[in-house]
Design a protein around this motif. Sequence first.
Motif, short mmCIF file in Angstrom:
data_model
loop_
_atom_site.label_atom_id
_atom_site.label_comp_id
_atom_site.label_asym_id
_atom_site.label_seq_id
_atom_site.Cartn_x
_atom_site.Cartn_y
_atom_site.Cartn_z
N PRO A 231 135.88 -4.06 -11.72
CA PRO A 231 136.20 -4.16 -10.29
C PRO A 231 137.68 -3.98 -9.95
CG PRO A 231 135.99 -6.35 -11.19
CD PRO A 231 135.77 -5.40 -12.33
N PHE A 232 138.53 -3.74 -10.94
CA PHE A 232 139.96 -3.76 -10.70
C PHE A 232 140.60 -2.39 -10.91
CE2 PHE A 232 139.19 -8.18 -12.38
CZ PHE A 232 139.28 -8.81 -11.16
N SER A 233 141.75 -2.24 -10.30
CA SER A 233 142.55 -1.05 -10.53
C SER A 233 143.25 -1.16 -11.88
CB SER A 233 143.60 -0.90 -9.42
OG SER A 233 144.55 -1.97 -9.50
N ILE B 159 131.95 -18.71 -20.54
CA ILE B 159 131.86 -18.42 -19.11
C ILE B 159 131.43 -16.98 -18.89
CG2 ILE B 159 133.22 -18.14 -17.00
CD1 ILE B 159 134.85 -20.58 -17.85
N ALA B 160 132.04 -16.07 -19.63
CA ALA B 160 131.70 -14.65 -19.51
C ALA B 160 130.24 -14.42 -19.91
CB ALA B 160 132.63 -13.82 -20.40
N HIS C 196 128.60 -16.03 -8.69
CA HIS C 196 128.71 -15.56 -7.31
C HIS C 196 130.09 -14.97 -7.02
CE1 HIS C 196 124.84 -17.32 -6.41
NE2 HIS C 196 125.26 -18.50 -6.86
N PHE C 197 131.00 -15.16 -7.94
CA PHE C 197 132.36 -14.64 -7.78
C PHE C 197 132.63 -13.66 -8.93
CE2 PHE C 197 132.06 -19.02 -6.31
CZ PHE C 197 132.48 -18.91 -4.99
N ALA C 198 132.04 -12.45 -8.78
CA ALA C 198 132.09 -11.47 -9.85
C ALA C 198 133.52 -11.10 -10.24
CB ALA C 198 131.31 -10.21 -9.45
N ALA C 199 134.40 -11.00 -9.25
CA ALA C 199 135.78 -10.63 -9.55
C ALA C 199 136.47 -11.71 -10.38
CB ALA C 199 136.56 -10.40 -8.25
N LEU D 84 139.36 -10.49 -18.72
CA LEU D 84 140.60 -9.80 -19.06
C LEU D 84 141.67 -10.77 -19.55
CD1 LEU D 84 140.88 -7.12 -16.22
CD2 LEU D 84 140.51 -6.74 -18.66
N VAL D 85 141.77 -11.92 -18.90
CA VAL D 85 142.75 -12.93 -19.34
C VAL D 85 142.41 -13.40 -20.75
CG1 VAL D 85 143.61 -15.26 -18.92
CG2 VAL D 85 143.36 -13.66 -17.01
#
Length: 237
Positions: free
Chosen positions: A66-68, A112-113, A182-185, A192-193
């Motif tokens: 979802p990120f650039s 979590i992932a 519910h907070f995919a981002a 990534l972190v």
Amino acid sequence: MPEWIYILLLTLMAGLAMPVGGWLATIDRIRPNWLDEELRHSITAFGGGALLSAIALVLVPEGIEPFSVLISAVLFLSGGVLFMLIDIYLYKHKSAAGQLVAMLSDFIPESIALGASLALGKGSSLLLACLIAMQNLPEGFNAFRELKESGRLSDRKILLLFLLLALSGPLAGLVAYFWLAHFAAFISATMLVAAGGILYAVFQDIAPQVKLDRHWAPPLGAVMGFVLGLIGFMLMH
């Protein structure tokens, strides 16, 4: 089978690799000095390979969706910085809890992932669980040896602590499944972190411990760990 039970089983399986690794570290009658030398270095290298495969095959590919490019790079770098700060803190406050914190610092984000990937309908949950288990096994092995050398805890108490830590994975996975998904981002950012932090840990703590004079099996352990992750990735796809 309900998905939440599937998550519970996957994360519990991955977490129980820690006490299993600790139990393996109690077996010191195989051959004099072999456990402290070549086997320990080989297991460390295997864990490093498994961690790299988790980064390359699961955490980064799914985290960047979802990120650039810029945001992805910043999140990945922030993970490395965060783990560096944790490393500095643990160095300044040497205690028996340090190794436990180090294990949890990558086990919880990955759990979590795992829970979120299943909630979002992605097919990487089983692969990720296997990768987490592969890295928890050598981490449990090495952490047990270091905690044992501190002389503050008995074998039984260390293994009991590892069992308790294993329960944190199912808890994190279920929280991600029922709420954080519910907070995919946010989940992608967590991946990534965690990936950046794990990469820092590999080269800070694992890679320097792999080389052993006049022994060539330990570096091959890293290759074998990564290949095992690659096989799992190809089978899932």
